[in-house]
Design a protein around this motif. Structure first.
Motif, mmCIF file in Angstrom:
data_model
loop_
_atom_site.group_PDB
_atom_site.id
_atom_site.type_symbol
_atom_site.label_atom_id
_atom_site.label_comp_id
_atom_site.label_asym_id
_atom_site.label_seq_id
_atom_site.Cartn_x
_atom_site.Cartn_y
_atom_site.Cartn_z
ATOM 1 N N HIS A 23 1.119 -0.937 -0.228
ATOM 2 C CA HIS A 23 -0.134 0.041 -0.125
ATOM 3 C C HIS A 23 0.683 1.039 -0.240
ATOM 4 C CE1 HIS A 23 0.698 -0.373 4.362
ATOM 5 N NE2 HIS A 23 0.515 -1.146 4.442
ATOM 6 N N GLN A 31 -8.197 1.424 12.768
ATOM 7 C CA GLN A 31 -9.348 2.037 11.976
ATOM 8 C C GLN A 31 -9.075 1.986 10.643
ATOM 9 O OE1 GLN A 31 -8.481 3.077 15.111
ATOM 10 N NE2 GLN A 31 -10.200 2.997 16.400
ATOM 11 N N GLU A 32 -7.833 2.920 10.767
ATOM 12 C CA GLU A 32 -7.477 2.819 9.396
ATOM 13 C C GLU A 32 -6.881 1.520 8.289
ATOM 14 O OE1 GLU A 32 -3.734 4.827 7.112
ATOM 15 O OE2 GLU A 32 -4.031 6.284 8.974
ATOM 16 N N ALA A 34 -8.130 -1.383 9.558
ATOM 17 C CA ALA A 34 -8.925 -2.640 8.734
ATOM 18 C C ALA A 34 -9.712 -1.692 7.762
ATOM 19 C CB ALA A 34 -10.010 -2.034 10.494
ATOM 20 N N ALA A 35 -10.369 -0.958 7.916
ATOM 21 C CA ALA A 35 -10.949 0.123 6.666
ATOM 22 C C ALA A 35 -10.247 -0.220 4.883
ATOM 23 C CB ALA A 35 -10.880 1.106 6.792
ATOM 24 N N PHE A 36 -8.879 -0.514 5.437
ATOM 25 C CA PHE A 36 -8.373 -0.234 4.451
ATOM 26 C C PHE A 36 -8.035 -1.266 3.938
ATOM 27 C CE2 PHE A 36 -4.426 -1.186 1.844
ATOM 28 C CZ PHE A 36 -4.607 -0.451 1.247
ATOM 29 N N LEU A 37 -8.010 -2.488 4.742
ATOM 30 C CA LEU A 37 -7.899 -3.710 4.347
ATOM 31 C C LEU A 37 -8.878 -5.012 4.606
ATOM 32 C CD1 LEU A 37 -4.835 -4.665 7.067
ATOM 33 C CD2 LEU A 37 -4.764 -4.695 4.756
ATOM 34 N N GLY A 38 -10.455 -4.329 4.656
ATOM 35 C CA GLY A 38 -11.599 -4.483 4.879
ATOM 36 C C GLY A 38 -11.636 -6.030 5.713
ATOM 37 N N ILE A 39 -11.465 -5.447 6.898
ATOM 38 C CA ILE A 39 -11.202 -6.552 7.763
ATOM 39 C C ILE A 39 -11.689 -6.362 9.274
ATOM 40 C CG2 ILE A 39 -9.027 -7.736 6.938
ATOM 41 C CD1 ILE A 39 -7.795 -6.186 9.329
ATOM 42 N N GLU A 40 -12.488 -7.242 10.208
ATOM 43 C CA GLU A 40 -12.793 -6.552 11.927
ATOM 44 C C GLU A 40 -11.661 -5.997 12.231
ATOM 45 O OE1 GLU A 40 -14.111 -9.325 13.534
ATOM 46 O OE2 GLU A 40 -14.728 -10.357 11.929
ATOM 47 N N THR A 44 -6.638 -6.283 13.452
ATOM 48 C CA THR A 44 -5.167 -6.060 13.026
ATOM 49 C C THR A 44 -4.171 -5.913 14.381
ATOM 50 O OG1 THR A 44 -6.253 -4.052 14.172
ATOM 51 C CG2 THR A 44 -6.071 -3.920 11.299
ATOM 52 N N LYS A 133 0.218 -9.974 6.213
ATOM 53 C CA LYS A 133 -0.913 -11.246 6.891
ATOM 54 C C LYS A 133 -1.347 -12.295 6.980
ATOM 55 C CE LYS A 133 -5.222 -12.889 4.616
ATOM 56 N NZ LYS A 133 -5.349 -13.366 3.208
#
Length: 150
Positions: A23, A31-32, A34-40, A44, A133
């Motif tokens: 990225h 929060q950033e 989780a939003a970027f990766l589309g995960i809970e 993180t 990951k």
């Protein structure tokens, strides 16, 4: 061999399945990420460096934990107190800048049990433009785990 090559070498050598997600620039908050990766947010896994006198520990926490209780963590380790290491100390001890500390650390580790609720967790590689990951179980293969945070 640079730090990323070293990380990938160890992951392959230990037979750990992984993915490096590229990225632009650092991800600064759970929060950033989780939003970027589309995960809970709980997937993180920020790595923090803590200090007890002249001893240092790494804490790999779940992003949904919120603020870590340093008094409880110190008691878990049998220490009187714990403090966050300074950014300069983090760099000297790990070779990584705060915000991109790798999930493979040269320090005794405390691992948050909350991470084990997920099949995969996402954390630092040591480079600000990438995320690792892996399975949370892999943390035990990559690090000297000395305690678990409940």
């Amino acid at each position: 061999m640079d730090q990323m090559e070293q990380l990938e070498h160890v992951l392959r050598e230990k037979g750990i399945g992984y993915e490096i997600i590229q990225h632009e620039g650092p991800i600064k908050t759970a929060q950033e990420g989780a939003a970027f990766l589309g995960i809970e947010i709980g997937q993180t896994a920020p790595a923090l460096v803590l200090r007890a006198g002249d001893e240092y520990f790494a804490l790999i926490a779940s992003g949904d934990r919120g603020r870590v209780n340093l008094e409880e963590t110190a008691a878990l380790l049998g220490r009187d107190s714990l403090k966050m290491a300074s950014p300069k100390q983090v760099l000297q001890l790990t070779g990584y800048e705060v915000g991109s500390v790798s999930l493979m650390l040269p320090l005794p580790c405390i691992v948050d049990r909350r991470l084990f609720r997920h099949p995969f967790i996402y954390g630092g590689t040591g480079e600000p433009g990438s995320t690792l990951k892996i399975s949370p179980k892999a943390l035990e293969q990559l690090n000297e785990v000395v305690a678990y945070l409940d």
